[in-house]
Structure formats: C-alpha cells, structure tokens
Design a protein around this motif. Structure first.
Motif, PDB file in Angstrom:
ATOM      1  N   ASP A  70       0.797  -1.228   0.000  1.00  0.00           N
ATOM      2  CA  ASP A  70       0.000   0.000   0.000  1.00  0.00           C
ATOM      3  C   ASP A  70       0.829   1.276   0.000  1.00  0.00           C
ATOM      4  O   ASP A  70       0.259   2.375  -0.008  1.00  0.00           O
ATOM      5  CB  ASP A  70      -0.923   0.015   1.222  1.00  0.00           C
ATOM      6  CG  ASP A  70      -1.867  -1.159   1.257  1.00  0.00           C
ATOM      7  OD1 ASP A  70      -2.437  -1.485   0.197  1.00  0.00           O
ATOM      8  OD2 ASP A  70      -2.011  -1.779   2.324  1.00  0.00           O
ATOM      9  N   LEU A  71       2.136   1.146   0.027  1.00  0.00           N
ATOM     10  CA  LEU A  71       2.987   2.328   0.169  1.00  0.00           C
ATOM     11  C   LEU A  71       4.208   2.208  -0.726  1.00  0.00           C
ATOM     12  O   LEU A  71       4.903   1.189  -0.711  1.00  0.00           O
ATOM     13  CB  LEU A  71       3.432   2.469   1.633  1.00  0.00           C
ATOM     14  CG  LEU A  71       4.262   3.697   2.001  1.00  0.00           C
ATOM     15  CD1 LEU A  71       3.428   4.960   1.885  1.00  0.00           C
ATOM     16  CD2 LEU A  71       4.800   3.558   3.423  1.00  0.00           C
ATOM     17  N   THR A  72       4.461   3.231  -1.518  1.00  0.00           N
ATOM     18  CA  THR A  72       5.667   3.296  -2.349  1.00  0.00           C
ATOM     19  C   THR A  72       6.303   4.664  -2.163  1.00  0.00           C
ATOM     20  O   THR A  72       5.608   5.655  -1.939  1.00  0.00           O
ATOM     21  CB  THR A  72       5.346   3.082  -3.843  1.00  0.00           C
ATOM     22  OG1 THR A  72       4.352   4.044  -4.257  1.00  0.00           O
ATOM     23  CG2 THR A  72       4.832   1.680  -4.095  1.00  0.00           C
ATOM     24  N   PRO A  73       7.634   4.751  -2.248  1.00  0.00           N
ATOM     25  CA  PRO A  73       8.304   6.048  -2.087  1.00  0.00           C
ATOM     26  C   PRO A  73       7.874   7.028  -3.186  1.00  0.00           C
ATOM     27  O   PRO A  73       7.871   6.684  -4.367  1.00  0.00           O
ATOM     28  CB  PRO A  73       9.794   5.699  -2.219  1.00  0.00           C
ATOM     29  CG  PRO A  73       9.872   4.242  -1.933  1.00  0.00           C
ATOM     30  CD  PRO A  73       8.599   3.656  -2.432  1.00  0.00           C
ATOM     31  N   LEU A  84       2.070  12.671  -3.577  1.00  0.00           N
ATOM     32  CA  LEU A  84       1.787  12.728  -2.147  1.00  0.00           C
ATOM     33  C   LEU A  84       0.330  12.396  -1.840  1.00  0.00           C
ATOM     34  O   LEU A  84      -0.590  12.884  -2.501  1.00  0.00           O
ATOM     35  CB  LEU A  84       2.123  14.108  -1.585  1.00  0.00           C
ATOM     36  CG  LEU A  84       3.601  14.513  -1.621  1.00  0.00           C
ATOM     37  CD1 LEU A  84       3.785  15.877  -0.974  1.00  0.00           C
ATOM     38  CD2 LEU A  84       4.469  13.476  -0.936  1.00  0.00           C
ATOM     39  N   ASP A  85       0.147  11.568  -0.838  1.00  0.00           N
ATOM     40  CA  ASP A  85      -1.176  11.147  -0.400  1.00  0.00           C
ATOM     41  C   ASP A  85      -1.209  11.249   1.119  1.00  0.00           C
ATOM     42  O   ASP A  85      -0.337  10.692   1.808  1.00  0.00           O
ATOM     43  CB  ASP A  85      -1.433   9.701  -0.838  1.00  0.00           C
ATOM     44  CG  ASP A  85      -2.735   9.166  -0.291  1.00  0.00           C
ATOM     45  OD1 ASP A  85      -3.775   9.414  -0.919  1.00  0.00           O
ATOM     46  OD2 ASP A  85      -2.709   8.520   0.781  1.00  0.00           O
ATOM     47  N   GLY A  90      16.464  14.487  -3.625  1.00  0.00           N
ATOM     48  CA  GLY A  90      15.022  14.635  -3.574  1.00  0.00           C
ATOM     49  C   GLY A  90      14.318  13.288  -3.574  1.00  0.00           C
ATOM     50  O   GLY A  90      14.928  12.236  -3.436  1.00  0.00           O
ATOM     51  N   GLY A  91      13.006  13.324  -3.781  1.00  0.00           N
ATOM     52  CA  GLY A  91      12.221  12.094  -3.788  1.00  0.00           C
ATOM     53  C   GLY A  91      12.056  11.497  -2.405  1.00  0.00           C
ATOM     54  O   GLY A  91      12.559  12.006  -1.421  1.00  0.00           O
ATOM     55  N   TRP A  92      11.315  10.388  -2.337  1.00  0.00           N
ATOM     56  CA  TRP A  92      11.083   9.676  -1.081  1.00  0.00           C
ATOM     57  C   TRP A  92      10.567  10.630  -0.006  1.00  0.00           C
ATOM     58  O   TRP A  92      11.027  10.630   1.132  1.00  0.00           O
ATOM     59  CB  TRP A  92      12.355   8.981  -0.602  1.00  0.00           C
ATOM     60  CG  TRP A  92      12.789   7.819  -1.445  1.00  0.00           C
ATOM     61  CD1 TRP A  92      12.424   7.564  -2.724  1.00  0.00           C
ATOM     62  CD2 TRP A  92      13.668   6.754  -1.057  1.00  0.00           C
ATOM     63  NE1 TRP A  92      13.027   6.401  -3.179  1.00  0.00           N
ATOM     64  CE2 TRP A  92      13.795   5.882  -2.166  1.00  0.00           C
ATOM     65  CE3 TRP A  92      14.358   6.447   0.101  1.00  0.00           C
ATOM     66  CZ2 TRP A  92      14.572   4.739  -2.143  1.00  0.00           C
ATOM     67  CZ3 TRP A  92      15.132   5.312   0.138  1.00  0.00           C
ATOM     68  CH2 TRP A  92      15.247   4.458  -0.966  1.00  0.00           C
TER      69      TRP A  92
END
Length: 232
Positions: free
Chosen positions: A79-82, A89-90, A140-142
């Motif tokens: 249910d979660l990805t970087p 963004l959620d 950046g990212g994650w």
C-alpha cells in the motif's frame, strides 16, 4: 571507555526484521547480556507501533534494561511506495509512514525510557536513515520516508535533552545502519556496489560497536554505522 556493566538486559523492538533479528542474535552471544527481550507485532508479547497500548504492555514485562534498540522501519509495501514527485503525495500514506517511522519509535521511548537505571551506562537507540538528514538531501524524492526519518531524528534529539536532566549516564541516539540486505532495501539495490550492501550480521556488529563506544557527551547525536556523526 564508558562501557556497560558486566550484567545487563537488552530490548530489541523489531526483533523479527532483518537487522533486528541479527541484533538479537549478536546480543545473545554477549556474556554480559542476561536477557534479550525481543518485541515484534507477532511475538509472545505483541508490540505494534501503531498501538500505544501494546507498547505500554510490552514495557511492563521489562525491569531495568540498559540497552533499548528500536530496529523498525517502513519504506514500501503493498500500500505504500516512495514518492518521486509532489504529485504523488497522499495524506493517508504520509500519515502511515510517520506512524511507523517516527511516532511509533517515539512512543517506545515514552514507555521504555523511564525503565532505564538511574546510574551507569544506558542507551536508547533508534535506527533511522541517512536520507533523514535535511542537509544531506541532494537527490530529492522519497518525501514521506525522508520526512518521517527526519522527524524521528528530532524526536530522539529532544528526548535526549530531557533524559539528560534525569539520568546523567543515559545516552539517546539515532543510528544509520547503512544499506542492509533486507526486505526494506531489496527493491532499491540495483546498481549498488557490493561493498556498499551490508549483511544484517555485519550491520548488527557495527551498530553494537558504535553503541558500545558511546559516551554521555554524544547523547542526542545522529551517527552512522562507522561511528561518524551525520548532520541533521
């Protein structure tokens, strides 16, 4: 050198994870360690980082540990990805990352810090990650994982200041274990040099060596597996 006494109890939260299990195995081989309390969601005394009552109940089963290590973390699952972009963004997924990576470990400190002996070396260590360093963020990212680990660093730093006023010999730190060959890092190992991918056993050895060498002057620090300070 500021060392643990000849006999002491240790606590590992996340004892069934790759690093957590390796820490338990190595601590069990230390003749000074009289008992290793191994906590996980599915252990004899379940400890769920999303359930404070379970954390409080687990703490009641421990007397006066001199070492408490929180070896948990969540980067990705079904249910979660970087997140790579702001558009990814959620709020629900962000909240879950913070719950597991920052809030849960902070609640472990809340319930286990009062158990530490008032005199003699005692250590609270939370595994975070170098990507939680704000000044070291160049790629950046994650978003969620970085922010949650940065929050964990700040929570531990703040706890260290409070703890120092009550237990002068206690040390509260965050630790970066390096990139370890576990389920957490498995999807992101492509292109990584072999010498930069650690086995859980090696990571456990290095982390415990860093913990062994800690002094009260280092409380509140963020350290890597090789003992080097990481900027927040």
């Amino acid at each position: 050198m500021n060392r643990f006494p000849e006999r002491f109890e240790a606590v590992v939260v996340g004892a069934t994870g790759g690093i957590g299990a390796a820490l338990c195995e190595r601590l069990a081989l230390d003749p000074r360690v009289t008992q290793v309390h191994r906590f996980s969601r599915h252990g004899p005394v379940p400890l769920d980082l999303t359930d404070e009552a379970s954390i409080a109940t687990a703490a009641l089963t421990v007397d006066a540990p001199r070492l408490v290590i929180v070896a948990t973390g969540l980067l990705q699952d079904a249910d979660l990805t970087p997140e790579k972009r702001l558009a990814d963004l959620d709020p629900v997924r962000l909240a879950r990352s913070f719950q597991i990576n920052a809030i849960g470990p902070a609640l472990v400190l809340k319930h286990f810090a009062p158990l530490l002996p008032r005199q003699g070396k005692a250590v609270l260590a939370v595994l975070t990650a170098r990507v939680g360093s704000i000044s070291d963020n160049r790629l950046g990212g994650w978003y969620g994982y970085r922010a949650a680990k940065a929050a964990a660093n700040q929570l531990v730093r703040t706890a260290a200041i409070e703890l120092a006023a009550r237990r002068k010999d206690a040390i509260c730190v965050t630790l970066h274990p390096g990139t370890v060959d576990t389920r957490l890092s498995a999807p992101f190992q492509k292109g990584l040099l072999p010498e930069r991918l650690f086995t859980p056993a090696f990571a456990a050895e290095r982390l415990l060596s860093v913990i062994e060498a800690l002094t009260p002057e280092q409380t509140g620090h963020f350290l890597a597996w090789d003992g080097q300070d990481i900027p927040f």
